[in-house]
Design a protein around this motif. Structure first.
Motif, PDB file in Angstrom:
ATOM      1  N   SER A 121       0.836  -1.198   0.000  1.00 30.58           N
ATOM      2  CA  SER A 121       0.000   0.000   0.000  1.00 30.58           C
ATOM      3  C   SER A 121       0.868   1.244   0.000  1.00 30.58           C
ATOM      4  CB  SER A 121      -0.924   0.004   1.222  1.00 30.58           C
ATOM      5  OG  SER A 121      -0.174   0.211   2.409  1.00 30.58           O
ATOM      6  N   ARG A 122       0.335   2.336  -0.494  1.00 32.38           N
ATOM      7  CA  ARG A 122       1.076   3.595  -0.513  1.00 32.38           C
ATOM      8  C   ARG A 122       1.462   4.016   0.896  1.00 32.38           C
ATOM      9  NH1 ARG A 122       4.092   6.653   0.186  1.00 32.38           N
ATOM     10  NH2 ARG A 122       4.452   8.747  -0.636  1.00 32.38           N
ATOM     11  N   HIS A 123       0.613   3.732   1.858  1.00 34.05           N
ATOM     12  CA  HIS A 123       0.895   4.133   3.228  1.00 34.05           C
ATOM     13  C   HIS A 123       2.067   3.355   3.807  1.00 34.05           C
ATOM     14  CE1 HIS A 123      -0.010   5.071   7.526  1.00 34.05           C
ATOM     15  NE2 HIS A 123      -0.387   6.214   6.987  1.00 34.05           N
ATOM     16  N   ALA A 124       2.263   2.119   3.350  1.00 35.11           N
ATOM     17  CA  ALA A 124       3.375   1.286   3.856  1.00 35.11           C
ATOM     18  C   ALA A 124       4.680   1.563   3.124  1.00 35.11           C
ATOM     19  CB  ALA A 124       3.022  -0.192   3.727  1.00 35.11           C
ATOM     20  N   LEU A 125       4.612   2.251   1.987  1.00 32.99           N
ATOM     21  CA  LEU A 125       5.806   2.563   1.202  1.00 32.99           C
ATOM     22  C   LEU A 125       6.397   3.886   1.679  1.00 32.99           C
ATOM     23  CD1 LEU A 125       7.625   1.943  -1.273  1.00 32.99           C
ATOM     24  CD2 LEU A 125       5.984   3.235  -2.660  1.00 32.99           C
ATOM     25  N   LEU A 126       7.636   3.852   2.183  1.00 27.45           N
ATOM     26  CA  LEU A 126       8.252   5.054   2.735  1.00 27.45           C
ATOM     27  C   LEU A 126       9.235   5.723   1.786  1.00 27.45           C
ATOM     28  CD1 LEU A 126       8.930   3.864   6.405  1.00 27.45           C
ATOM     29  CD2 LEU A 126       7.030   5.246   5.545  1.00 27.45           C
ATOM     30  N   ALA A 127      10.047   4.941   1.082  1.00 27.75           N
ATOM     31  CA  ALA A 127      11.061   5.539   0.210  1.00 27.75           C
ATOM     32  C   ALA A 127      11.493   4.544  -0.847  1.00 27.75           C
ATOM     33  CB  ALA A 127      12.279   5.983   1.033  1.00 27.75           C
ATOM     34  N   LEU A 128      11.963   5.103  -1.979  1.00 28.51           N
ATOM     35  CA  LEU A 128      12.453   4.317  -3.105  1.00 28.51           C
ATOM     36  C   LEU A 128      13.851   4.792  -3.474  1.00 28.51           C
ATOM     37  CD1 LEU A 128       9.235   4.304  -5.320  1.00 28.51           C
ATOM     38  CD2 LEU A 128      10.236   2.313  -4.216  1.00 28.51           C
TER      39      LEU A 128
END
Length: 215
Positions: A121-128
């Protein structure tokens, strides 16, 4: 599940860092300028210089504590020292067999392990990894609410305990860099089950930089 591989070998009593002493040194160092102002009786350059001078004492004490800690680590068996300095590596093979798709979720945070990759989910994704490309991908993930990355692009799944932000799963990318995912506890399954699934479905090794509680 009382026993699992996602915890490091306990250190002997001596090498453990003296957390209370470290916090006391940091607090005293931060308070130095205020102590200087109080001694001088006003907020002035003289008070600031005095405070900075006072801050050097606890900082010197902190440096001594850190040096002692690293000296104690060097006295440990090499394998144990490496486990605490570099993390414990749990191989992909040898864990329970988990069938895809497998979902780990808590509210807006969720991670779905599929046969071909990881959907988060977008909320669980912090950085790329990267800058411009990462910004574009994060914007796209924000628009559609999720982000997918293939297993073939990933190298290692690390469990991290961050001191200046949310705890993370730091997943290495074979082309370079890291994908940072929010570390959270699932509602229907625990963290041990997630890491077992990562090894089984994704074929990724897990590096333990922070110990995991039993499910």
């Amino acid at each position: 599940m009382a026993d699992h591989p996602y915890k490091r070998t306990p250190l002997p009593a001596a090498p453990k860092p003296r957390l209370g002493a470290i916090l006391a040194c940091l607090a005293t160092a931060l308070a130095g300028p205020f102590i200087g102002f109080a001694v001088v009786g006003q907020v002035s350059e003289a008070g600031l210089l005095l405070g900075l001078g006072l801050s050097l004492l606890p900082l010197a004490g902190l440096a001594v504590l850190v040096r002692q800690y690293h000296r104690r680590l060097r006295r440990l068996p090499p394998a144990l020292a490496a486990e605490w300095m570099q993390g414990k590596l749990v191989a992909a093979a040898g864990g329970p067999v988990v069938t895809a798709p497998w979902r780990y979720a808590c509210g807006k945070n969720w991670i779905e392990l599929r046969s071909d990759g990881v959907l988060v989910s977008r909320h669980a994704l912090l950085a790329l990894p990267g800058v411009a490309e990462a910004m574009g991908r994060l914007w796209m993930a924000g628009e559609i609410g999720e982000f997918f990355i293939e297993w073939a692009a990933l190298g290692e799944w690390s469990v991290c305990d961050e001191s200046d932000g949310p705890d993370t799963y730091r997943v290495s990318v074979r082309d370079g860099g890291w994908v940072h995912l929010r570390r959270f506890r699932g509602e229907a399954a625990g963290e041990v089950a997630l890491l077992d699934a990562v090894r089984s479905i994704g074929g990724l090794p897990v590096r333990v930089l922070a110990d995991v509680a039993a499910d």
